[in-house]
Design a protein around this motif. Structure first.
Motif, PDB file in Angstrom:
ATOM      1  N   SER A 131       2.125   3.294   2.546  1.00 18.74           N
ATOM      2  CA  SER A 131       3.044   2.759   3.549  1.00 18.74           C
ATOM      3  C   SER A 131       3.033   1.233   3.583  1.00 18.74           C
ATOM      4  O   SER A 131       4.097   0.604   3.569  1.00 18.74           O
ATOM      5  N   VAL A 132       1.842   0.624   3.617  1.00 13.36           N
ATOM      6  CA  VAL A 132       1.808  -0.839   3.677  1.00 13.36           C
ATOM      7  C   VAL A 132       2.331  -1.456   2.379  1.00 13.36           C
ATOM      8  O   VAL A 132       3.030  -2.465   2.419  1.00 13.36           O
ATOM      9  N   CYS A 133       2.043  -0.833   1.260  1.00 10.08           N
ATOM     10  CA  CYS A 133       2.528  -1.368  -0.010  1.00 10.08           C
ATOM     11  C   CYS A 133       4.046  -1.253  -0.118  1.00 10.08           C
ATOM     12  O   CYS A 133       4.722  -2.192  -0.546  1.00 10.08           O
ATOM     13  N   THR A 171       6.150  -1.110   2.347  1.00  6.12           N
ATOM     14  CA  THR A 171       6.739  -2.009   3.329  1.00  6.12           C
ATOM     15  C   THR A 171       6.782  -3.443   2.814  1.00  6.12           C
ATOM     16  O   THR A 171       7.806  -4.116   2.912  1.00  6.12           O
ATOM     17  N   ALA A 210      -2.103  -7.028   4.180  1.00  5.48           N
ATOM     18  CA  ALA A 210      -1.814  -5.672   4.654  1.00  5.48           C
ATOM     19  C   ALA A 210      -2.765  -4.650   4.045  1.00  5.48           C
ATOM     20  O   ALA A 210      -3.304  -3.782   4.734  1.00  5.48           O
ATOM     21  N   VAL A 246      -5.969  -2.120   5.773  1.00  2.16           N
ATOM     22  CA  VAL A 246      -6.133  -0.669   5.627  1.00  2.16           C
ATOM     23  C   VAL A 246      -7.520  -0.346   5.083  1.00  2.16           C
ATOM     24  O   VAL A 246      -8.179   0.576   5.559  1.00  2.16           O
TER      25      VAL A 246
END
Length: 131
Positions: free
Chosen positions: A15-17, A19, A116, A120
């Motif tokens: 998800s963070v990647c 985004t 980010a 995580v």
């Protein structure tokens, strides 16, 4: 490869990647001293990378993180490697790491990705403060 990676953790990394990187994201691989697992591979790419070989090289980052402490450069953040067709960014925290491959991006986006992804990894280790 180890299928033991918690799906919520893998989903958080993805998800963070996604985004931060968006369509330039090529692949994501999580690693520790004894585990390597590809979390994501873009559909137009072949599964031909030697993940074990890459992991051996990227595990050197665990030692580098320790060696770079207390330098006048500040804290080690990430390693970005340039290749003919893209970039590899390695982010580590404690004994957990991930490398993300991307198409070309601006340096600001690499910095966003590092921040980010590190958050995580820190959350996964249970640390309350970032190193």
């Amino acid at each position: 490869m180890n299928d033991g990676l918690e799906s919520a953790f893998a989903d958080a990394i993805l998800s963070v990647c996604r985004t931060v990187v968006g369509d330039e994201l090529r692949s994501i691989t999580y690693f520790t001293e004894d585990q390597v697992e590809q979390i994501y591979l873009r559909s137009d790419l072949d599964r031909t990378a030697d993940l074990i070989g890459f992991a051996e090289l990227e595990r050197n980052g665990f030692r580098a993180d320790e060696l770079y402490r207390d330098t006048q450069l500040g804290e080690y953040q990430a390693t970005v490697r340039m290749f003919e067709y893209g970039y590899l960014t390695r982010v580590i925290h404690d004994r957990y790491g991930a490398w993300v491959t991307t198409d070309s991006m601006s340096m600001d986006r690499f910095e966003e990705l590092t921040t980010a992804l590190k958050s995580v990894l820190v959350t996964h280790t249970g640390d309350t403060a970032e190193e």
